[in-house]
Design a protein around this motif. Structure first.
Motif, short mmCIF file in Angstrom:
data_model
loop_
_atom_site.label_atom_id
_atom_site.label_comp_id
_atom_site.label_asym_id
_atom_site.label_seq_id
_atom_site.Cartn_x
_atom_site.Cartn_y
_atom_site.Cartn_z
N TYR A 195 0.84 -1.19 0.00
CA TYR A 195 0.00 0.00 0.00
C TYR A 195 0.87 1.25 0.00
CZ TYR A 195 -4.05 2.82 1.25
OH TYR A 195 -5.06 3.74 1.24
N MET A 196 1.85 1.26 0.90
CA MET A 196 2.77 2.37 1.03
C MET A 196 3.55 2.56 -0.28
SD MET A 196 5.40 2.63 4.16
CE MET A 196 6.45 4.04 4.43
N ARG A 197 4.02 1.43 -0.83
CA ARG A 197 4.80 1.47 -2.06
C ARG A 197 3.97 1.99 -3.23
NH1 ARG A 197 6.97 -3.60 -1.40
NH2 ARG A 197 5.30 -4.48 -2.66
N THR A 198 2.69 1.59 -3.26
CA THR A 198 1.81 2.03 -4.35
C THR A 198 1.70 3.54 -4.40
OG1 THR A 198 0.54 -0.01 -4.23
CG2 THR A 198 -0.57 1.85 -5.25
N PHE A 199 1.47 4.16 -3.23
CA PHE A 199 1.32 5.62 -3.21
C PHE A 199 2.66 6.33 -3.40
CE2 PHE A 199 -2.81 4.37 -1.73
CZ PHE A 199 -3.62 5.29 -2.37
N THR A 200 3.73 5.72 -2.92
CA THR A 200 5.06 6.30 -3.14
C THR A 200 5.37 6.28 -4.64
OG1 THR A 200 5.79 5.60 -0.96
CG2 THR A 200 7.51 6.05 -2.57
N ASP A 201 5.03 5.17 -5.32
CA ASP A 201 5.28 5.07 -6.76
C ASP A 201 4.40 6.03 -7.56
OD1 ASP A 201 7.15 3.15 -6.26
OD2 ASP A 201 5.92 1.43 -6.86
N ILE A 202 3.17 6.20 -7.12
CA ILE A 202 2.29 7.18 -7.79
C ILE A 202 2.95 8.55 -7.76
CG2 ILE A 202 0.11 8.47 -7.54
CD1 ILE A 202 -1.25 5.79 -6.82
N GLY A 203 3.53 8.88 -6.60
CA GLY A 203 4.21 10.18 -6.46
C GLY A 203 5.40 10.32 -7.38
N LYS A 204 6.12 9.20 -7.59
CA LYS A 204 7.29 9.25 -8.48
C LYS A 204 6.84 9.40 -9.93
CE LYS A 204 10.31 6.46 -5.56
NZ LYS A 204 10.62 5.05 -5.27
N GLU A 205 5.75 8.73 -10.26
CA GLU A 205 5.29 8.76 -11.64
C GLU A 205 4.54 10.04 -11.98
OE1 GLU A 205 2.95 5.68 -14.56
OE2 GLU A 205 3.77 4.91 -12.68
N TRP A 206 3.88 10.61 -11.00
CA TRP A 206 3.14 11.86 -11.21
C TRP A 206 3.64 12.92 -10.22
CZ3 TRP A 206 0.65 7.08 -11.56
CH2 TRP A 206 0.05 6.79 -12.78
N PRO A 207 4.85 13.42 -10.41
CA PRO A 207 5.36 14.41 -9.46
C PRO A 207 4.70 15.78 -9.67
CG PRO A 207 6.95 14.07 -11.22
CD PRO A 207 5.80 13.14 -11.50
#
Length: 203
Positions: free
Chosen positions: A170-182
């Motif tokens: 869950y944590m990784r999913t939102f962290t990755d969303i942030g990386k992909e959509w900064p």
């Protein structure tokens, strides 16, 4: 000087809702069994979150072609059915009718917001409504609630077999969303987390 690297989005979204409290504390849902010690009141309380989660899952389906929404749905969470099964156990075959009668104007207004949400807003709503169960749910929570209300399996808390792994994912999913959509999109998500947390507290 060098621009500071942006902080991970999961942490930013958590911070946006925390304001000095832990997530579990802010999420009233997890306090419900302690507040509403009568079964019927507890059923009315979880009914509100059933409607919200059902509406959320409709919104996730509506935006299923959106790549950010796909990140969230890849977690494999499907939570409305857990609420439904608990409500049926607590209130019998007419549970949906009973739930509708208990639906508050705050819940109706919040449902309308989710029904009209764009993809980014939907992801913000999921962060809160799913986050409550991912961060605070699991078999141990389920067992605690079962002690208070033994007539029900409390399926709503049973969102995954391996909660530790699910929380990481869950944590990784939102962290990755942030990386992909900064940038702007991440800023908007941070604001949505705060917005939906505030809405949760109106319920």
């Amino acid at each position: 000087g060098m621009r500071e690297a942006p902080k991970p989005l999961y942490g930013r979204m958590m911070k946006a809702i925390r304001s000095g409290h832990t997530f579990g504390n802010r999420v009233r849902m997890l306090k419900l069994p302690l507040i509403f010690t009568e079964e019927s009141l507890y059923a009315d309380a979880i009914a509100q979150f059933f409607f919200l989660t059902e509406e959320l899952e409709k919104a996730l389906a509506r935006h299923q072609d959106d790549p950010m929404v796909q990140r969230v749905t890849s977690l494999g969470l499907s939570c409305a059915s857990g609420y439904a099964s608990d409500l049926e156990e607590l209130n019998g075959p007419k549970w949906r009718e009973k739930a509708s009668l208990s639906r508050t104007s705050a819940t109706a207004a919040y449902c309308k917001i989710i029904a009209e949400a764009d993809a980014v807003e939907t992801v913000g709503a999921a962060f809160i409504l799913y986050g409550a169960l991912v961060v605070g749910g699991g078999k141990s929570t389920q067992a605690k609630v079962k002690k208070i209300f033994p007539n029900c399996n409390h399926s709503l808390y049973d969102v995954g077999e391996d909660m530790k792994e699910l929380r990481k994912k869950y944590m990784r999913t939102f962290t990755d969303i942030g990386k992909e959509w900064p940038g702007d999109v991440s800023d908007k998500l941070e604001a949505q987390a705060e917005r939906f947390m505030a809405l949760n507290n109106t319920v």
